[in-house]
Design a protein around this motif. Structure first.
Motif, PDB file in Angstrom:
ATOM      1  N   ASP A  78       0.794  -1.483  -0.052  1.00 51.49           N
ATOM      2  CA  ASP A  78      -0.063  -0.052  -0.158  1.00 51.49           C
ATOM      3  C   ASP A  78       0.914   1.285   0.125  1.00 51.49           C
ATOM      4  OD1 ASP A  78      -2.452  -1.408   0.220  1.00 51.49           O
ATOM      5  OD2 ASP A  78      -1.800  -1.716   2.279  1.00 51.49           O
ATOM      6  N   ASP A  79       0.376   2.278  -0.550  1.00 53.70           N
ATOM      7  CA  ASP A  79       0.876   3.639  -0.531  1.00 53.70           C
ATOM      8  C   ASP A  79       0.722   4.204   0.968  1.00 53.70           C
ATOM      9  OD1 ASP A  79       2.244   5.728  -1.601  1.00 53.70           O
ATOM     10  OD2 ASP A  79       0.824   6.310  -3.124  1.00 53.70           O
ATOM     11  N   SER A  80       1.548   5.044   1.301  1.00 55.90           N
ATOM     12  CA  SER A  80       1.509   5.639   2.608  1.00 55.90           C
ATOM     13  C   SER A  80       2.093   6.949   2.791  1.00 55.90           C
ATOM     14  CB  SER A  80       2.044   4.595   3.732  1.00 55.90           C
ATOM     15  OG  SER A  80       3.727   4.553   3.709  1.00 55.90           O
ATOM     16  N   PRO A  81       2.295   7.576   3.733  1.00 52.37           N
ATOM     17  CA  PRO A  81       2.981   8.973   3.884  1.00 52.37           C
ATOM     18  C   PRO A  81       4.453   8.582   3.647  1.00 52.37           C
ATOM     19  CG  PRO A  81       1.562   8.704   5.536  1.00 52.37           C
ATOM     20  CD  PRO A  81       1.309   7.262   5.044  1.00 52.37           C
ATOM     21  N   VAL A  82       4.938   7.431   4.372  1.00 55.24           N
ATOM     22  CA  VAL A  82       6.550   7.240   3.869  1.00 55.24           C
ATOM     23  C   VAL A  82       6.668   6.979   2.486  1.00 55.24           C
ATOM     24  CG1 VAL A  82       8.271   5.622   4.828  1.00 55.24           C
ATOM     25  CG2 VAL A  82       6.919   6.460   6.268  1.00 55.24           C
ATOM     26  N   THR A  83       5.795   6.276   1.888  1.00 52.63           N
ATOM     27  CA  THR A  83       6.328   5.975   0.505  1.00 52.63           C
ATOM     28  C   THR A  83       6.170   7.025  -0.280  1.00 52.63           C
ATOM     29  OG1 THR A  83       4.058   5.148   0.268  1.00 52.63           O
ATOM     30  CG2 THR A  83       5.839   3.308   0.716  1.00 52.63           C
ATOM     31  N   SER A  84       5.027   7.884  -0.033  1.00 51.40           N
ATOM     32  CA  SER A  84       4.936   9.157  -0.748  1.00 51.40           C
ATOM     33  C   SER A  84       6.369  10.093  -0.603  1.00 51.40           C
ATOM     34  CB  SER A  84       3.683   9.935  -0.274  1.00 51.40           C
ATOM     35  OG  SER A  84       2.510   8.971  -0.637  1.00 51.40           O
ATOM     36  N   SER A  85       6.511  10.112   0.665  1.00 48.09           N
ATOM     37  CA  SER A  85       7.847  10.949   0.849  1.00 48.09           C
ATOM     38  C   SER A  85       9.181  10.514   0.147  1.00 48.09           C
ATOM     39  CB  SER A  85       8.117  11.138   2.285  1.00 48.09           C
ATOM     40  OG  SER A  85       7.092  11.703   3.119  1.00 48.09           O
ATOM     41  N   VAL A  86       9.140   9.224   0.046  1.00 51.26           N
ATOM     42  CA  VAL A  86      10.553   8.693  -0.320  1.00 51.26           C
ATOM     43  C   VAL A  86      10.599   8.700  -2.045  1.00 51.26           C
ATOM     44  CG1 VAL A  86      11.888   6.288  -0.681  1.00 51.26           C
ATOM     45  CG2 VAL A  86      11.041   7.104   1.390  1.00 51.26           C
ATOM     46  N   ARG A  87       9.229   8.657  -2.573  1.00 54.88           N
ATOM     47  CA  ARG A  87       8.902   8.836  -3.741  1.00 54.88           C
ATOM     48  C   ARG A  87       9.566  10.377  -4.077  1.00 54.88           C
ATOM     49  NH1 ARG A  87       4.023   7.838  -3.851  1.00 54.88           N
ATOM     50  NH2 ARG A  87       4.145   5.481  -4.398  1.00 54.88           N
ATOM     51  N   THR A  88       8.999  11.086  -3.451  1.00 55.94           N
ATOM     52  CA  THR A  88       9.394  12.691  -3.648  1.00 55.94           C
ATOM     53  C   THR A  88      10.929  12.707  -3.514  1.00 55.94           C
ATOM     54  OG1 THR A  88       7.108  13.501  -2.870  1.00 55.94           O
ATOM     55  CG2 THR A  88       9.126  15.165  -2.858  1.00 55.94           C
ATOM     56  N   ILE A  89      11.388  12.207  -2.566  1.00 57.67           N
ATOM     57  CA  ILE A  89      13.049  12.276  -2.257  1.00 57.67           C
ATOM     58  C   ILE A  89      13.903  12.023  -3.569  1.00 57.67           C
ATOM     59  CG2 ILE A  89      14.917  10.980  -1.024  1.00 57.67           C
ATOM     60  CD1 ILE A  89      12.875  11.524   1.522  1.00 57.67           C
ATOM     61  N   LEU A  90      13.349  10.465  -3.989  1.00 56.36           N
ATOM     62  CA  LEU A  90      13.963   9.821  -4.985  1.00 56.36           C
ATOM     63  C   LEU A  90      13.699  10.996  -6.274  1.00 56.36           C
ATOM     64  CD1 LEU A  90      12.891   6.312  -4.719  1.00 56.36           C
ATOM     65  CD2 LEU A  90      15.206   6.981  -4.781  1.00 56.36           C
ATOM     66  N   GLY A  91      12.736  11.448  -6.359  1.00 51.33           N
ATOM     67  CA  GLY A  91      12.376  12.362  -7.802  1.00 51.33           C
ATOM     68  C   GLY A  91      13.110  13.578  -7.700  1.00 51.33           C
ATOM     69  N   THR A  92      13.196  14.099  -6.569  1.00 51.00           N
ATOM     70  CA  THR A  92      13.852  15.587  -6.304  1.00 51.00           C
ATOM     71  C   THR A  92      15.269  15.365  -6.559  1.00 51.00           C
ATOM     72  OG1 THR A  92      12.292  16.237  -4.655  1.00 51.00           O
ATOM     73  CG2 THR A  92      14.470  17.431  -4.745  1.00 51.00           C
ATOM     74  N   GLN A  93      15.926  14.185  -6.166  1.00 48.82           N
ATOM     75  CA  GLN A  93      17.455  13.948  -6.095  1.00 48.82           C
ATOM     76  C   GLN A  93      17.807  13.573  -7.764  1.00 48.82           C
ATOM     77  OE1 GLN A  93      19.177  11.523  -3.320  1.00 48.82           O
ATOM     78  NE2 GLN A  93      17.895  12.354  -1.525  1.00 48.82           N
ATOM     79  N   GLY A  94      16.695  13.305  -8.543  1.00 50.81           N
ATOM     80  CA  GLY A  94      16.858  12.751  -9.835  1.00 50.81           C
ATOM     81  C   GLY A  94      17.298  11.331  -9.752  1.00 50.81           C
ATOM     82  N   LEU A  95      17.222  10.701  -9.013  1.00 49.18           N
ATOM     83  CA  LEU A  95      17.639   9.363  -9.093  1.00 49.18           C
ATOM     84  C   LEU A  95      16.545   8.202  -9.853  1.00 49.18           C
ATOM     85  CD1 LEU A  95      18.813   9.051  -5.221  1.00 49.18           C
ATOM     86  CD2 LEU A  95      20.282   9.209  -7.227  1.00 49.18           C
ATOM     87  N   PRO A  96      17.040   7.502 -10.553  1.00 45.06           N
ATOM     88  CA  PRO A  96      16.348   6.559 -11.205  1.00 45.06           C
ATOM     89  C   PRO A  96      15.525   5.420 -10.162  1.00 45.06           C
ATOM     90  CG  PRO A  96      18.519   5.692 -11.422  1.00 45.06           C
ATOM     91  CD  PRO A  96      18.467   6.798 -10.802  1.00 45.06           C
ATOM     92  N   PHE A  97      14.060   5.335 -10.232  1.00 48.44           N
ATOM     93  CA  PHE A  97      13.433   4.189  -9.449  1.00 48.44           C
ATOM     94  C   PHE A  97      12.382   3.689 -10.466  1.00 48.44           C
ATOM     95  CE2 PHE A  97      11.369   8.498  -8.651  1.00 48.44           C
ATOM     96  CZ  PHE A  97       9.890   7.837  -8.309  1.00 48.44           C
ATOM     97  N   GLU A  98      11.778   2.798  -9.784  1.00 41.10           N
ATOM     98  CA  GLU A  98      10.674   2.063 -10.304  1.00 41.10           C
ATOM     99  C   GLU A  98       9.607   2.011  -9.198  1.00 41.10           C
ATOM    100  OE1 GLU A  98      11.417  -1.898 -11.793  1.00 41.10           O
ATOM    101  OE2 GLU A  98      13.039  -1.236 -12.984  1.00 41.10           O
TER     102      GLU A  98
END
Length: 181
Positions: free
Chosen positions: A56-76
């Motif tokens: 499930d999505d959660s506040p932690v997963t949403s925050s980490v998704r933002t961290i990865l996107g902001t840092q320009g790191l590749p993620f799935e």
């Protein structure tokens, strides 16, 4: 509750590390601490793709998704997108997994995948401690542990919060191949 999606293949990345942020029992590790782990791993292993796993999505997963996107790191982002068969497919394509103590930990061990586990001290680490050389189980017992309680009596889960980003990064360096550190 899971939908099957085939794993996405990346030709640029040389390392693939799965991240599992939360477990059904509610023991989580903060997004700020995940940020420190992600930054250190990205510095050690510049061509790493992070694969976000979980039900499930959660506040932690949403925050980490933002961290990865902001840092320009590749993620799935595989949050909520894999069936059990799909999870097996994704795990087989990883170099290692960093997880809170969850079912993914056990499946990764069955696949002999290097796994770093952040574990609460609710129960004995002797009983649930590392399954072998490919697993590092991190916990910081507190005076109240093992407590045997389904939820922590403290405001924060002290035995989880005591695990540092450095603890995780050092464990990754020791059991997941491919880093510079």
């Amino acid at each position: 509750w899971f939908r099957r999606h085939p794993p996405v293949q990346h030709s640029v990345s040389t390392h693939r590390i799965g991240l599992v942020f939360e477990a059904q029992h509610g023991f989580v590790w903060s997004a700020e601490r995940w940020d420190g782990v992600i930054r250190s791993i990205a510095q050690d292993r510049p061509l790493t793709t992070f694969v976000m796993l979980g039900k499930d999505d959660s506040p932690v997963t949403s925050s980490v998704r933002t961290i990865l996107g902001t840092q320009g790191l590749p993620f799935e982002d595989q949050i909520g997108r894999t069936s059990m068969g799909g999870l097996l497919d994704v795990l087989r394509g990883l170099d290692g997994v960093i997880t809170v103590d969850t079912g993914v930990r056990h499946v990764a061990n069955l696949l002999a995948l290097p796994t770093v586990v952040m574990r609460h001290s609710q129960s004995s680490n002797v009983e649930w401690g590392p399954y072998g050389r490919r697993e590092s189980v991190l916990t910081h017992p507190e005076p109240c542990s093992p407590c045997g309680l389904a939820s922590c009596k403290h405001d924060t889960i002290r035995c989880m919060e005591s695990i540092t980003s450095s603890d995780i990064v050092n464990a990754v360096r020791s059991i997941i191949p491919g880093g510079r550190g």
